[in-house]
Structure formats: structure tokens, C-alpha cells
Design a protein around this motif. Structure first.
Motif, PDB file in Angstrom:
ATOM      1  N   THR A  49      23.329  -1.095   0.079  1.00  0.00           N
ATOM      2  CA  THR A  49      23.360  -1.877   1.215  1.00  0.00           C
ATOM      3  C   THR A  49      22.209  -1.294   2.295  1.00  0.00           C
ATOM      4  N   LYS A  50      22.317   0.115   2.252  1.00  0.00           N
ATOM      5  CA  LYS A  50      21.275   0.673   3.024  1.00  0.00           C
ATOM      6  C   LYS A  50      19.931   0.482   2.936  1.00  0.00           C
ATOM      7  N   VAL A  51      19.449   0.983   1.496  1.00  0.00           N
ATOM      8  CA  VAL A  51      18.247   0.896   1.098  1.00  0.00           C
ATOM      9  C   VAL A  51      17.613  -0.589   0.944  1.00  0.00           C
ATOM     10  N   GLY A  52      18.401  -1.356   0.320  1.00  0.00           N
ATOM     11  CA  GLY A  52      18.110  -2.649  -0.013  1.00  0.00           C
ATOM     12  C   GLY A  52      17.992  -3.562   1.240  1.00  0.00           C
ATOM     13  N   THR A  53      18.846  -3.384   2.208  1.00  0.00           N
ATOM     14  CA  THR A  53      18.486  -4.085   3.475  1.00  0.00           C
ATOM     15  C   THR A  53      17.245  -3.632   4.265  1.00  0.00           C
ATOM     16  N   GLU A  54      17.225  -2.204   4.239  1.00  0.00           N
ATOM     17  CA  GLU A  54      16.005  -1.874   4.892  1.00  0.00           C
ATOM     18  C   GLU A  54      14.800  -2.202   4.288  1.00  0.00           C
ATOM     19  N   VAL A  55      14.733  -2.318   3.111  1.00  0.00           N
ATOM     20  CA  VAL A  55      13.448  -2.773   2.376  1.00  0.00           C
ATOM     21  C   VAL A  55      13.135  -4.287   2.592  1.00  0.00           C
ATOM     22  N   ALA A  56      14.408  -4.810   2.764  1.00  0.00           N
ATOM     23  CA  ALA A  56      14.226  -6.385   3.059  1.00  0.00           C
ATOM     24  C   ALA A  56      13.666  -6.553   4.462  1.00  0.00           C
ATOM     25  N   ILE A  57      14.171  -6.034   5.517  1.00  0.00           N
ATOM     26  CA  ILE A  57      13.756  -5.921   6.724  1.00  0.00           C
ATOM     27  C   ILE A  57      12.124  -5.552   6.918  1.00  0.00           C
ATOM     28  N   ASN A  58      11.599  -4.561   6.268  1.00  0.00           N
ATOM     29  CA  ASN A  58      10.445  -4.024   6.179  1.00  0.00           C
ATOM     30  C   ASN A  58       9.586  -5.128   5.595  1.00  0.00           C
ATOM     31  N   GLN A  59       9.932  -5.659   4.478  1.00  0.00           N
ATOM     32  CA  GLN A  59       9.086  -6.732   4.012  1.00  0.00           C
ATOM     33  C   GLN A  59       9.020  -7.881   4.845  1.00  0.00           C
ATOM     34  N   LEU A  60       9.983  -8.173   5.700  1.00  0.00           N
ATOM     35  CA  LEU A  60       9.801  -9.333   6.591  1.00  0.00           C
ATOM     36  C   LEU A  60       9.086  -8.788   8.030  1.00  0.00           C
ATOM     37  N   GLY A  61       8.904  -7.611   7.907  1.00  0.00           N
ATOM     38  CA  GLY A  61       7.893  -7.142   9.184  1.00  0.00           C
ATOM     39  C   GLY A  61       8.737  -6.817  10.565  1.00  0.00           C
ATOM     40  N   GLY A  62      10.129  -6.446  10.021  1.00  0.00           N
ATOM     41  CA  GLY A  62      10.949  -5.890  11.080  1.00  0.00           C
ATOM     42  C   GLY A  62      10.893  -4.483  10.936  1.00  0.00           C
ATOM     43  N   ARG A  63      11.822  -3.581  11.956  1.00  0.00           N
ATOM     44  CA  ARG A  63      12.050  -2.204  11.804  1.00  0.00           C
ATOM     45  C   ARG A  63      13.346  -1.731  11.817  1.00  0.00           C
TER      46      ARG A  63
END
Ligand code: CP
Ligand code: NVA
Length: 329
Positions: A49-63
Motif C-alpha cells: 500500500t505504501k510503496v505501490g501508492t507512492e510510486v503511482a503518485i510520483n509517476q503522476l507528478g505528485g509528491r
């Protein structure tokens, strides 16, 4: 503004939209979350949940900003000597109101679902459940993407074998909504309460899916094309370890059990798995095990979910999708 604490917070159209949008965003590499900041606060451990979602947010340009739960959920402070009434840095209301002025969403994993409800009472930004004691709705989104990929949207029967917990509840709630025959098998003293059975019954009357309680794991396997398992001992229940293991005897998913399933059956598990306890290595590592595809989909569905909750406010998700992304199926 919409929070996502449980499956029922999204309509069927919104669930379908989030799944479709996830597929689109995973291919298009559009940066839908530029200039957005998401606060991550986890009271319990997490990998997917933590790593998967952080990667998704990073790939979409978010922080992503990580905060220690002691500094956020009530702002607990430790004194050398306890001082009555002064064990909190500030009220949850003040913390959440501050965060609402800087961030665009709160993504949090909590022990008690009540904590999420309190956060929502004060929050001016979406609160997204990264797992609570009662629900794990993001897991269910990824699981239904996985099932749709495997069975090409055919409504195959799905049964959860084990503990009537957060993962099982969100899976069953989403399955009934999406039109699947859902089943459950588990020891009577760790099964659903009467009011939860009524809730599933009510959902079955409202939506196209159904719910069936099986007498034992064998009866469930014979009727199921997807068998789903989770740990017998959830995070926070470590003190019940020995007692629960005794009660769950007979509910392990092993090769013998999977052989009772119809042809083309699959095995699913949200992970982390306790190899040799609720499921054997042979089942986890078999060709029909979907566990790593589920994990991959955790990241992919985060893209659709966060984009929908943070950037789309329109009431008709299908219209939004077509006009914003010019995507033709
Ligand atoms: N399935 C799941 O939520 O995994 P984590 O606990 O590692 O996030
Ligand atoms: N039921 C498990 C799920 C872990 C993802 C737990 O709550 O620990």
C-alpha cells in the motif's frame, strides 16, 4: 469533495470509472497530479500500500510527505514523567485543519476505523483509507482489476476462506456491487455478525451480485473459481495468535483444497502471506496464483483513484473521462 474510507463511498459507475482511468493512466503517462502533495501517515507496517501508492503518485507528478503517526493522529508526546492532560501536542482538529491548508489529500492506515471518521469530520481535503480494522477498499479495487483481467469480465464465483476481516469485507462488498457471486467460509466464532450478514443480504437485493455462507472450506472450494485467503492473524491481533491458529484449523488453502475447485480456478491473497499457515507454498507459487499481479495492480489502481478523488469533481464520471482524456474503448 469525496473521501474513500470504504467501498460504498464510490458508486458502481465511479468504481468502473476508476478502474478504466487506471488502465488509461498507466499507459498514457499523463501527469495528472502535478502540484499535488499527499500526506502519508501509517500506524501499522505496509509494503504494497505504501510503496505501490507512492510510486503511482510520483509517476503522476505528485509528491508524498510522510509523517509519523505520533506527530499527526493526536500528536502524542512522550514526557519523561507522564503529565496528566498534557500527553497530546494538539487536538486532532487543529492538526487536520493545518494539513488541509497545505496538502491535497491524507492517505492513512489506522488501527481503528473510528480514527478515519474523526479525521473526515475535520478535514477539508479527501481522506483515503490505506487499511483500517474494518475496511481495505483499495485492495478490493486492485483485486477486481486482477479478476477482470484474468476472466475477461466474466462474473465468476469468488470465495474468501478464513477470517471475517477488513480485506474480506471490502472484497465481498465490491463483488456484490459489481455483480459477482461472492462466498465466505470460516470458523463460526470468527465469522460475520448477524448485522453484517444482513448488510450483505441487503447489498445482494440492491445490486446484481450475491452472497453465500459455506459450511466449510471444501464446500466453498467446490463452488468457487477464485479462492481468496488472508492472514488468520491481522496486524494488531498478535496476542490472539495461538487461540486463532487453533480455531482456523481446517481453513488452510492447500493443493488438496484447490483440486476441488472447477477447472481454470485461481488463487488470490492480499499479502503479506504466512507461508505454511493460511496457505501453502505450493498454492502461492502455483501457475494459477495471482498474488503478484494483485500487487502490481495495487500501484495501477492508485493512479485512477487518486486522479479521480483529487482532480475530478464532476458528478458524471463517464462524461468526465471521455471529455478530459478523449479515450475511446
Ligand atoms: N495488501 C496490503 O495491503 O499489503 P501491505 O500491508 O504491505 O500494504
Ligand atoms: N487482514 C490483514 C490485511 C493486511 C494487508 C491485516 O489487517 O493485517
Amino acid at each position: 469533495m469525496k473521501h474513500f474510507l470504504e467501498v460504498g463511498n464510490l458508486s458502481i459507475a465511479e468504481i468502473e470509472h476508476v478502474l478504466e482511468l487506471s488502465t488509461y493512466l498507466n499507459k498514457s503517462h499523463e501527469e495528472t497530479l502535478l502540484q499535488t502533495n499527499v500526506l502519508f501517515c501509517f500506524e501499522k507496517p505496509s509494503l504494497r500500500t505504501k510503496v505501490g501508492t507512492e510510486v503511482a503518485i510520483n509517476q503522476l507528478g505528485g509528491r508524498v510527505i510522510h509523517i509519523d503517526p505520533n506527530a499527526f493522529l493526536g500528536g502524542k508526546i512522550m514526557h519523561a514523567k507522564p503529565i496528566p492532560g498534557l500527553d497530546e501536542r494538539e487536538s486532532l482538529k487543529d492538526t487536520v485543519m493545518n494539513v488541509s491548508k497545505w496538502c491535497d489529500a491524507i492517505f492513512t492506515r489506522v488501527f481503528s476505523h473510528e480514527t478515519l471518521l474523526t479525521l473526515c469530520n475535520h478535514s477539508e481535503i479527501p481522506v483515503i483509507n490505506a487499511l483500517s480494522d474494518e475496511h481495505h477498499p483499495m485492495q478490493a479495487l486492485a483485486d477486481f482489476r486482477t479478476i477482470q483481467q484474468k476472466y475477461n469480465h466474466e462474473r465468476v464465483p469468488i470465495t474468501f476462506i478464513g477470517d471475517a476481516n477488513n480485506v474480506a469485507r471490502s472484497l465481498i462488498e465490491m463483488g456484490i456491487r459489481l455483480g459477482y457471486p461472492m462466498g465466505f467460509a470460516g470458523p463460526a466464532n470468527y465469522s460475520w455478525t448477524t448485522s453484517m450478514l444482513d448488510h450483505f443480504d441487503q447489498l445482494s437485493k440492491t445490486y446484481k451480485g450475491s452472497f453465500m455462507l459455506f459450511e466449510n472450506a471444501q464446500a466453498a472450494a467446490m463452488a468457487s473459481v477464485v479462492v481468496y485467503a488472508d492472514t488468520f492473524i491481522s496486524m494488531g491481533e498478535e496476542d490472539q495468535h495461538d487461540q486463532k491458529l487453533q480455531h482456523f484449523h481446517g481453513y488452510q488453502v492447500n493443493e488438496k483444497l484447490m483440486q476441488l475447485c472447477p477447472q481454470d480456478a485461481s488463487f488470490m491473497h492480499c499479502l503479506p502471506a504466512h507461508r505454511g499457515v493460511e496457505v501453502t507454498n505450493q498454492v502461492l507459487d502455483a501457475e494459477n496464483s495471482l498474488i503478484y499481479q494483485q500487487a502490481e495492480n495495487r500501484m495501477i489502481v492508485s493512479k485512477g483513484l487518486f486522479t479521480f478523488l483529487l482532480t475530478e469533481q464532476e458528478t458524471d464520471p463517464q462524461l468526465t473521462f471521455k471529455t478530459r482524456y478523449q479515450f475511446n474503448q
